[in-house]
Write a protein that holds these residues in place. Structure first.
Motif, short mmCIF file in Angstrom:
data_model
loop_
_atom_site.label_atom_id
_atom_site.label_comp_id
_atom_site.label_asym_id
_atom_site.label_seq_id
_atom_site.Cartn_x
_atom_site.Cartn_y
_atom_site.Cartn_z
N UNK A 1 -10.70 3.74 0.48
CA UNK A 1 -10.48 4.33 0.04
C UNK A 1 -11.41 4.59 -1.24
N UNK A 2 -10.90 3.45 -2.33
CA UNK A 2 -11.50 2.74 -3.56
C UNK A 2 -12.49 3.51 -3.69
N UNK A 3 -13.58 3.71 -2.51
CA UNK A 3 -14.97 3.78 -3.02
C UNK A 3 -15.71 5.46 -1.86
N UNK A 4 -14.18 4.96 -1.02
CA UNK A 4 -15.05 6.81 -0.34
C UNK A 4 -15.00 8.09 -1.80
N UNK A 5 -13.60 7.55 -2.35
CA UNK A 5 -13.49 8.62 -3.32
C UNK A 5 -14.06 8.28 -4.92
N UNK A 6 -14.58 7.55 -4.74
CA UNK A 6 -15.45 6.89 -6.12
C UNK A 6 -17.04 8.31 -5.64
N UNK B 1 -4.87 -3.14 5.83
CA UNK B 1 -3.53 -4.24 5.45
C UNK B 1 -2.36 -3.96 6.76
N UNK B 2 -2.14 -3.25 6.98
CA UNK B 2 -1.47 -2.57 7.96
C UNK B 2 -1.42 -1.50 8.53
N UNK B 3 -0.92 -1.28 9.89
CA UNK B 3 -1.62 -0.26 10.58
C UNK B 3 -0.86 0.70 9.93
N UNK B 4 0.22 1.13 9.30
CA UNK B 4 0.82 2.39 8.77
C UNK B 4 -0.41 2.30 7.60
N UNK B 5 -0.05 1.41 6.34
CA UNK B 5 -0.63 2.05 5.53
C UNK B 5 -2.22 2.62 5.39
N UNK C 1 -1.54 6.34 6.00
CA UNK C 1 -1.47 6.62 5.41
C UNK C 1 -2.65 7.13 4.58
N UNK C 2 -3.93 6.14 4.54
CA UNK C 2 -4.72 5.84 4.10
C UNK C 2 -5.88 7.03 4.29
N UNK C 3 -6.06 7.13 5.50
CA UNK C 3 -6.38 7.95 6.00
C UNK C 3 -6.45 9.89 5.98
N UNK C 4 -5.25 9.41 6.08
CA UNK C 4 -4.80 10.91 5.55
C UNK C 4 -4.84 11.85 4.35
#
Length: 174
Positions: A125-130, A150-154, A157-160
């Protein structure tokens, strides 16, 4: 030109200090995506020094990982033959990656950028937004089937969050 970014597909994130079953499980899909990709593939490599425990990240996440020169720092063995260009990065997002892609785009316009890798909720997510900031007019996609969080839930959430920032998500989880 299409570009594929393979984010931190390193031993420590797959089956080492911070490895997860999800990271190990997605590795064959990542290998297939890299092997079949028709265009440049750039790898990023999380890179820390022996002073990691004294860094801000080391104080927040006190698990030494991706220490330069160690086995955990290395790109996964199955992917090493494809890792012709590796950009070492000392933190989650890589400005060097953004600058490299800007330079590539100046020479040959980039049609699209696809990211795969680890961890969805931190470095992907950091590199996609950068990259969205460095190349705002280039379509950016994340292949969720070739990522793990790190977890399936996170991961979900990051994909969203990335979708909300106009990053296309391929193969979203059910």
């Amino acid at each position: 030109m299409k570009v594929l970014i393979a984010v931190d597909l390193q031993n420590d994130f797959i089956d080492g200090a911070l490895g997860t079953p999800e990271a190990s499980a997605m590795l064959p899909a990542a290998l297939r995506r890299i092997r079949e990709f028709d265009g440049p593939v750039l790898f990023t490599r999380d890179t820390h020094g022996p002073d990691y425990p004294q860094t801000r990240e080391g104080r927040v996440l006190p698990v030494p990982h991706c220490i330069a020169g160690t086995d955990g720092w290395q790109i996964a063995p199955s992917l090493q033959p494809y890792a012709a260009e590796i950009i070492d990065k000392p933190t989650f997002g890589s400005t060097a990656l953004g600058e490299r892609l800007q330079a590539m785009n100046a020479q040959h316009p980039i049609e699209s950028i696809t990211l795969i890798g680890l961890c969805t909720d931190i470095c992907v997510i950091s590199n996609a937004l950068l990259l969205r900031a460095f190349l705002p007019e280039v379509p950016i996609t994340v292949d969720a089937a070739c990522c793990a969080g790190v977890t399936p839930q996170s991961h979900r959430i990051a994909l969203q969050a990335m979708r909300a920032c106009q990053i296309e998500i391929e193969n979203p989880p059910d």
